[in-house]
Every structure is written in C-alpha cells, then in structure tokens.
Design a protein around this motif. Sequence first.
Motif, PDB file in Angstrom:
ATOM      1  N   ILE A   8      32.478  -0.344 -25.929  1.00  0.00           N
ATOM      2  CA  ILE A   8      31.193   0.335 -26.110  1.00  0.00           C
ATOM      3  C   ILE A   8      30.057  -0.534 -25.599  1.00  0.00           C
ATOM      4  O   ILE A   8      29.149  -0.069 -24.896  1.00  0.00           O
ATOM      5  CB  ILE A   8      30.977   0.683 -27.597  1.00  0.00           C
ATOM      6  N   ASN A   9      30.111  -1.809 -25.931  1.00  0.00           N
ATOM      7  CA  ASN A   9      29.030  -2.699 -25.527  1.00  0.00           C
ATOM      8  C   ASN A   9      28.991  -2.881 -24.013  1.00  0.00           C
ATOM      9  O   ASN A   9      27.902  -2.973 -23.431  1.00  0.00           O
ATOM     10  CB  ASN A   9      29.183  -4.055 -26.208  1.00  0.00           C
ATOM     11  N   LEU A  10      30.147  -2.956 -23.373  1.00  0.00           N
ATOM     12  CA  LEU A  10      30.169  -3.106 -21.915  1.00  0.00           C
ATOM     13  C   LEU A  10      29.486  -1.923 -21.241  1.00  0.00           C
ATOM     14  O   LEU A  10      28.651  -2.090 -20.348  1.00  0.00           O
ATOM     15  CB  LEU A  10      31.612  -3.243 -21.429  1.00  0.00           C
TER      16      LEU A  10
ATOM     17  N   ALA B 240      18.981  -9.973 -34.386  1.00  0.00           N
ATOM     18  CA  ALA B 240      19.121  -9.642 -32.964  1.00  0.00           C
ATOM     19  C   ALA B 240      18.005 -10.271 -32.137  1.00  0.00           C
ATOM     20  O   ALA B 240      18.235 -10.747 -31.013  1.00  0.00           O
ATOM     21  CB  ALA B 240      19.130  -8.127 -32.778  1.00  0.00           C
ATOM     22  N   VAL B 241      16.790 -10.279 -32.682  1.00  0.00           N
ATOM     23  CA  VAL B 241      15.668 -10.909 -31.975  1.00  0.00           C
ATOM     24  C   VAL B 241      15.898 -12.423 -31.844  1.00  0.00           C
ATOM     25  O   VAL B 241      15.655 -13.008 -30.782  1.00  0.00           O
ATOM     26  CB  VAL B 241      14.342 -10.622 -32.710  1.00  0.00           C
ATOM     27  N   LEU B 242      16.393 -13.059 -32.913  1.00  0.00           N
ATOM     28  CA  LEU B 242      16.715 -14.479 -32.839  1.00  0.00           C
ATOM     29  C   LEU B 242      17.786 -14.754 -31.792  1.00  0.00           C
ATOM     30  O   LEU B 242      17.701 -15.721 -31.025  1.00  0.00           O
ATOM     31  CB  LEU B 242      17.187 -14.983 -34.209  1.00  0.00           C
TER      32      LEU B 242
ATOM     33  N   ILE C  65      20.161  -8.230 -24.007  1.00  0.00           N
ATOM     34  CA  ILE C  65      20.896  -9.116 -24.900  1.00  0.00           C
ATOM     35  C   ILE C  65      20.716  -8.694 -26.355  1.00  0.00           C
ATOM     36  O   ILE C  65      21.670  -8.693 -27.145  1.00  0.00           O
ATOM     37  CB  ILE C  65      20.437 -10.580 -24.714  1.00  0.00           C
ATOM     38  N   GLY C  66      19.485  -8.311 -26.727  1.00  0.00           N
ATOM     39  CA  GLY C  66      19.242  -7.885 -28.098  1.00  0.00           C
ATOM     40  C   GLY C  66      20.041  -6.648 -28.483  1.00  0.00           C
ATOM     41  O   GLY C  66      20.613  -6.571 -29.582  1.00  0.00           O
ATOM     42  N   THR C  67      20.117  -5.673 -27.573  1.00  0.00           N
ATOM     43  CA  THR C  67      20.906  -4.474 -27.852  1.00  0.00           C
ATOM     44  C   THR C  67      22.389  -4.797 -27.949  1.00  0.00           C
ATOM     45  O   THR C  67      23.093  -4.304 -28.847  1.00  0.00           O
ATOM     46  CB  THR C  67      20.681  -3.420 -26.746  1.00  0.00           C
ATOM     47  N   ALA C  68      22.871  -5.642 -27.048  1.00  0.00           N
ATOM     48  CA  ALA C  68      24.277  -6.051 -27.098  1.00  0.00           C
ATOM     49  C   ALA C  68      24.585  -6.744 -28.421  1.00  0.00           C
ATOM     50  O   ALA C  68      25.657  -6.564 -29.009  1.00  0.00           O
ATOM     51  CB  ALA C  68      24.599  -6.970 -25.927  1.00  0.00           C
ATOM     52  N   ARG C  69      23.620  -7.535 -28.912  1.00  0.00           N
ATOM     53  CA  ARG C  69      23.826  -8.233 -30.176  1.00  0.00           C
ATOM     54  C   ARG C  69      24.011  -7.251 -31.325  1.00  0.00           C
ATOM     55  O   ARG C  69      24.874  -7.462 -32.196  1.00  0.00           O
ATOM     56  CB  ARG C  69      22.625  -9.147 -30.453  1.00  0.00           C
ATOM     57  N   VAL C  70      23.215  -6.201 -31.344  1.00  0.00           N
ATOM     58  CA  VAL C  70      23.343  -5.208 -32.406  1.00  0.00           C
ATOM     59  C   VAL C  70      24.718  -4.556 -32.364  1.00  0.00           C
ATOM     60  O   VAL C  70      25.399  -4.411 -33.388  1.00  0.00           O
ATOM     61  CB  VAL C  70      22.233  -4.147 -32.297  1.00  0.00           C
ATOM     62  N   VAL C  71      25.155  -4.168 -31.164  1.00  0.00           N
ATOM     63  CA  VAL C  71      26.457  -3.495 -31.029  1.00  0.00           C
ATOM     64  C   VAL C  71      27.589  -4.421 -31.474  1.00  0.00           C
ATOM     65  O   VAL C  71      28.502  -4.006 -32.209  1.00  0.00           O
ATOM     66  CB  VAL C  71      26.681  -3.037 -29.575  1.00  0.00           C
ATOM     67  N   LEU C  72      27.543  -5.683 -31.057  1.00  0.00           N
ATOM     68  CA  LEU C  72      28.624  -6.610 -31.391  1.00  0.00           C
ATOM     69  C   LEU C  72      28.571  -7.077 -32.845  1.00  0.00           C
ATOM     70  O   LEU C  72      29.539  -7.651 -33.344  1.00  0.00           O
ATOM     71  CB  LEU C  72      28.574  -7.817 -30.449  1.00  0.00           C
ATOM     72  N   LEU C  73      27.460  -6.824 -33.529  1.00  0.00           N
ATOM     73  CA  LEU C  73      27.376  -7.139 -34.956  1.00  0.00           C
ATOM     74  C   LEU C  73      27.998  -6.043 -35.811  1.00  0.00           C
ATOM     75  O   LEU C  73      28.444  -6.301 -36.932  1.00  0.00           O
ATOM     76  CB  LEU C  73      25.914  -7.347 -35.359  1.00  0.00           C
TER      77      LEU C  73
END
Length: 264
Positions: free
Chosen positions: A115-117, A199-201, A221-229
Amino acid sequence: MSATPVPPGTPAGPRHGGGPNRRPARADFPLYDGRPVRLTGGQWAVLMGAVVVAAAADLLVALPGPPWLSVAVRGVLFFGIPLLVLSRLAPGTLSYLFQPVRPKDVGLMVAFAAINLVLSFVIAFVVSAVFDVNSNPANDTLAGLGTFDRLAYFASTVPQLIGEEVFTVLPFLALLTLATAVLGTGRRAGLVLAVIGSAVLFAAIHLPTYDWNVAQCLLVIGTARVVLLIPYLITKNLWTSVGAHVLNDWTLFGLGLLTAQHAS
C-alpha cells in the motif's frame, strides 16, 4: 529515578477523559495505559532526550570503510540508545513493544508495504509536478557498490529501520500520553495528534537526506510514515511496522538499482 508502578488490582488505563473512546487495557498501548509502569513527566523528558541523542548519532556518526559499516553502526545506536534508557526507566516495556510475530502480522507487513509503495509513487508524482524533488542518496551509493557490499548494505539497513520505528513510536506514546493525561483529550483525538506529531518528527529527521526539501519530506515521507505506522497501531507489535518498513525500503532500493543498471 524510578517509575510509578500500577498498584496490584488497579485497572490499567490512562487518566484521561475516557468515555466512549476508551478501550480495554489489554488492547491498548504500553506506558500510555500504565503498563508496565506509569512514567513521570521527568522520566518522559529523559526518554525523549535519549531519542534526540540517538537521532543526532544517526545523522552524525561516520566511520571509515565501506558505507554499510556506518549505516549498521548508526542503526544500532539509533535504536539502542533509547531502548536502553527505556529499559532502565520502565523495565519490561520492551516485551510490550516487541511481541512474537504471528502469520497475521506477516500478512500486514506485506500488505502495508505494498500500500505504501503505491501511495508513495502517487504522492511523489503529484508533488514532483509542483515542487522540485530529490532522490535518496542511498540509491547512488548502492549503484556504486559491488555485489557483496550491496548485500551488506541491504542487511545494514535493518537496524537503521528498527531505529526509525523506535524513533517514531516512543514520541507517539509520549504525545498520546500528553494529549490524554495532560491536555484532557479523548483517546481518538489523542491518537490523531500523536500520529500526526510523530509523522512530522519523522519527516523532519529526513530533511538532511533530501537536501532540506520541506515539501517532499512532509508530504511524501510524512504520509509514508503514517501508512507504515498503521501495522503497529493495529497489532501493538512494533515488529509489524519494522517488517513493513524493511520490505518497503528494500523494494525501493531494488527498483533504484534496476533503474540505474538499465540507464547504464
């Protein structure tokens, strides 16, 4: 400095507004819900200080020799420093963060990496139409390595990615506790604030990697962080987010290598 244990027989749970947003403690996040202990404000500050020190080490440590050596050492420091401090402040917490991996967890790793890719490619395409974007320098590093060093570099990213997950989840737990116990938000609002804040950090720590491109880091990067969290939010098992992150990055590195070889 000692944490405050939950008295025997006391239901574990954060001291916040509660209400319809509250869930059973057994399904909730550690530290925030008082398991295995409740950290004081000062202890949270010490733990976040350890996270900052670890992030600085990840950005600054450089060793002579092959590039994968520095990546591996930085990665160990990145996750090792805060987890060591956490284990002293709140013994037993690591068993809540890192739980046995079940077949369902593996499925979540694969699903959210995929999904993240897809989402990352779409967002990167949109962002690149409006802003200048920069490539990950790791792609250039890999392209210049031999086969053994490439394999070693891939392996060296595992501790690095564990560090990135620890860097995300510990501030997430701190922000969730702050929002619910201090600001008095409900659990859902606290979760939203904690996810966005972490995600911002995470995006901010990638600014040097992407030549201080704020738009790229926040949006891609921030959006990817949310998905991978999300795998961690579902399972409360940090290995699921680590696995999804490893699969995601290894796929991106592999595609970058194929593109470089095709171009040459």
